[in-house]
Design a protein around this motif. Structure first.
Motif, PDB file in Angstrom:
ATOM      1  N   UNK A  45       2.262 -38.640  36.737  1.00  0.00           N
ATOM      2  CA  UNK A  45       2.695 -39.928  36.195  1.00  0.00           C
ATOM      3  C   UNK A  45       3.599 -39.689  35.001  1.00  0.00           C
ATOM      4  N   UNK A  46       4.758 -40.303  34.998  1.00  0.00           N
ATOM      5  CA  UNK A  46       5.695 -40.149  33.887  1.00  0.00           C
ATOM      6  C   UNK A  46       5.051 -40.612  32.589  1.00  0.00           C
ATOM      7  N   UNK A  47       5.455 -39.971  31.486  1.00  0.00           N
ATOM      8  CA  UNK A  47       5.002 -40.396  30.171  1.00  0.00           C
ATOM      9  C   UNK A  47       3.679 -39.832  29.721  1.00  0.00           C
ATOM     10  N   UNK A 131       5.425 -33.676  28.933  1.00  0.00           N
ATOM     11  CA  UNK A 131       5.002 -34.414  27.748  1.00  0.00           C
ATOM     12  C   UNK A 131       5.444 -35.872  27.856  1.00  0.00           C
ATOM     13  N   UNK A 132       5.185 -36.657  26.818  1.00  0.00           N
ATOM     14  CA  UNK A 132       5.424 -38.099  26.892  1.00  0.00           C
ATOM     15  C   UNK A 132       6.891 -38.451  27.109  1.00  0.00           C
ATOM     16  N   UNK A 133       7.807 -37.524  26.788  1.00  0.00           N
ATOM     17  CA  UNK A 133       9.236 -37.793  26.987  1.00  0.00           C
ATOM     18  C   UNK A 133       9.612 -37.853  28.462  1.00  0.00           C
ATOM     19  N   UNK A 134       8.677 -37.498  29.348  1.00  0.00           N
ATOM     20  CA  UNK A 134       8.984 -37.569  30.781  1.00  0.00           C
ATOM     21  C   UNK A 134       9.178 -39.002  31.258  1.00  0.00           C
ATOM     22  N   UNK A 135       8.850 -40.005  30.394  1.00  0.00           N
ATOM     23  CA  UNK A 135       9.140 -41.387  30.789  1.00  0.00           C
ATOM     24  C   UNK A 135      10.646 -41.668  30.774  1.00  0.00           C
ATOM     25  N   UNK A 136      11.448 -40.692  30.310  1.00  0.00           N
ATOM     26  CA  UNK A 136      12.904 -40.817  30.373  1.00  0.00           C
ATOM     27  C   UNK A 136      13.477 -40.318  31.703  1.00  0.00           C
ATOM     28  N   UNK A 137      12.642 -39.732  32.543  1.00  0.00           N
ATOM     29  CA  UNK A 137      13.093 -39.210  33.835  1.00  0.00           C
ATOM     30  C   UNK A 137      12.879 -40.277  34.901  1.00  0.00           C
ATOM     31  N   UNK A 138      13.872 -40.582  35.713  1.00  0.00           N
ATOM     32  CA  UNK A 138      13.662 -41.568  36.785  1.00  0.00           C
ATOM     33  C   UNK A 138      12.559 -41.106  37.732  1.00  0.00           C
ATOM     34  N   UNK A 169       2.460 -45.493  33.949  1.00  0.00           N
ATOM     35  CA  UNK A 169       1.471 -46.572  33.902  1.00  0.00           C
ATOM     36  C   UNK A 169       1.348 -46.980  32.444  1.00  0.00           C
ATOM     37  N   UNK A 170       1.954 -48.114  32.074  1.00  0.00           N
ATOM     38  CA  UNK A 170       2.006 -48.508  30.665  1.00  0.00           C
ATOM     39  C   UNK A 170       0.623 -48.801  30.102  1.00  0.00           C
ATOM     40  N   UNK A 171      -0.232 -49.430  30.910  1.00  0.00           N
ATOM     41  CA  UNK A 171      -1.578 -49.781  30.461  1.00  0.00           C
ATOM     42  C   UNK A 171      -2.498 -49.840  31.669  1.00  0.00           C
TER      43      UNK A 171
END
Length: 353
Positions: A45-47, A131-138, A169-171
């Protein structure tokens, strides 16, 4: 006699061969063509912070030096540059303890912001680190190319693993939110059929409460909590009380936040880091459950699920109950994974006075 000479000759040849091999330097190491990962494809999961298992060496000889060559979009075959870009990432320089790190100043003494790529390969084990910066990857599917070196040489392993990156998954809803009716002048619950059951876990809806969550901004890291009745009328935030537990009180979001502010429209909870509440609390009494009380002075009536014909989510027959004054004990359990500001609006199956 000839047989004896023959056996003796053969024995001399064997001894000579062994002696020769013992003196010859044995080739150091072995590097298999079949190094692999146990999880292929690898689903992430991204982020989130995530570390995979290392490479399976297939009898290859350590030590290894593993180098990332490329991460390519599986659909196009082209390099996915976001895996290699630098992003701001908060890292902890000292362990975070939410029970003692109770101000932003104390928290900031223990962390710093650095530039990091969202993805790395551990150079010895080959473990994949996100790491959490993976939410920048499509989100999508990606192919991993590595180079591995050991004392025997170097080999390139293209397409050694497929990475399936899912949207962040934001929340999450950990369990069903609910609002149980309790007699106004006691701690005796007034229980009804299905009064704490899920109707739709995906949207945080139970029989007696519906917790709607919305991420509204990248900053600050804050939760704005609101309780409304079934008609959307706001219960005054000053009336969101703690639920007694013997000589103390059960947890609220305030337990996990470093700052709490009561306004006319919401109670604001500022938090330090994600996940929020922190994983520190998972092993504590009642975990990350949050408990609130709306006193009977605010409640005109409550709605109750009718057992006859109750067939969620299609058929939801409710009745209105106002036989005697009740307060509401509310519980919810959520986790925020992506930093930012969120609105928590909890609609109670009740009517405000």
């Amino acid at each position: 006699m000839k047989k004896i000479y023959l056996y003796a000759g053969l024995l001399c040849l064997v001894v000579t061969a062994i002696s020769f091999n013992a003196c010859r330097k044995v080739k150091e190491g072995f590097l298999s063509d079949y190094l692999r990962y146990s999880s292929n494809p690898l689903r992430v999961n991204a982020g989130q912070f995530y570390i995979s298992q290392g490479l399976i060496p297939d009898a290859s000889t350590p030590p290894f030096k593993v180098t990332l060559l490329d991460v390519r979009n599986k659909a196009t075959g082209k390099r996915q540059q976001e895996f290699f870009n630098l992003y701001n990432v908060d890292i902890w320089t000292l362990p975070y303890d939410p029970t003692t790190d109770t101000t932003l100043a104390l928290i900031n003494k223990k962390r710093t912001t650095v530039k990091k790529t969202p993805f790395e390969i551990a150079p010895v084990s080959g473990q994949m680190v996100f790491n959490e910066a993976s939410n920048n990857i499509p989100s999508g599917e990606y192919l991993l190319d590595l180079q591995v070196e050991n004392p025997n040489g170097t080999k390139v392993y293209n397409n050694i693993c497929t990475i399936i990156l899912s949207p962040q998954v934001e929340y999450e809803y950990i369990n069903a939110p609910y609002a149980l009716a309790v007699e106004a002048n006691s701690e005796t619950a007034v229980r009804f059929a299905y009064d704490a059951d899920w109707i739709n876990a995906a949207v945080g809806r139970s029989t007696t409460a519906w917790l709607r969550i919305k991420r509204v901004a990248d900053s600050p890291n804050q939760v704005a909590l609101k309780f409304v009745d079934k008609n959307g009328a706001l219960f005054a935030p000053s009336e969101y009380k703690q639920r007694p537990n013997g000589n103390s009180f059960l947890k609220t979001l305030s337990t996990f936040a470093y700052k709490t502010t009561v306004t006319d429209t919401a109670v604001l909870y500022d938090y330090a880091t994600t996940p929020f509440p922190s994983l520190y609390w998972d092993g504590q009494s009642n975990g990350i459950n949050c408990y609130y009380r709306i006193n009977a002075s605010n409640i005109a009536s409550i709605d109750t699920a009718s057992a006859a014909g109750w067939n969620p989510p299609n058929d939801l027959p409710y009745g209105t109950w106002a036989k005697r004054p009740v307060k509401l004990n509310v519980r919810f359990n959520t986790r925020i994974n992506r930093p930012g500001k969120y609105i928590y609006e909890i609609m109670l199956k009740a009517t405000k006075k």
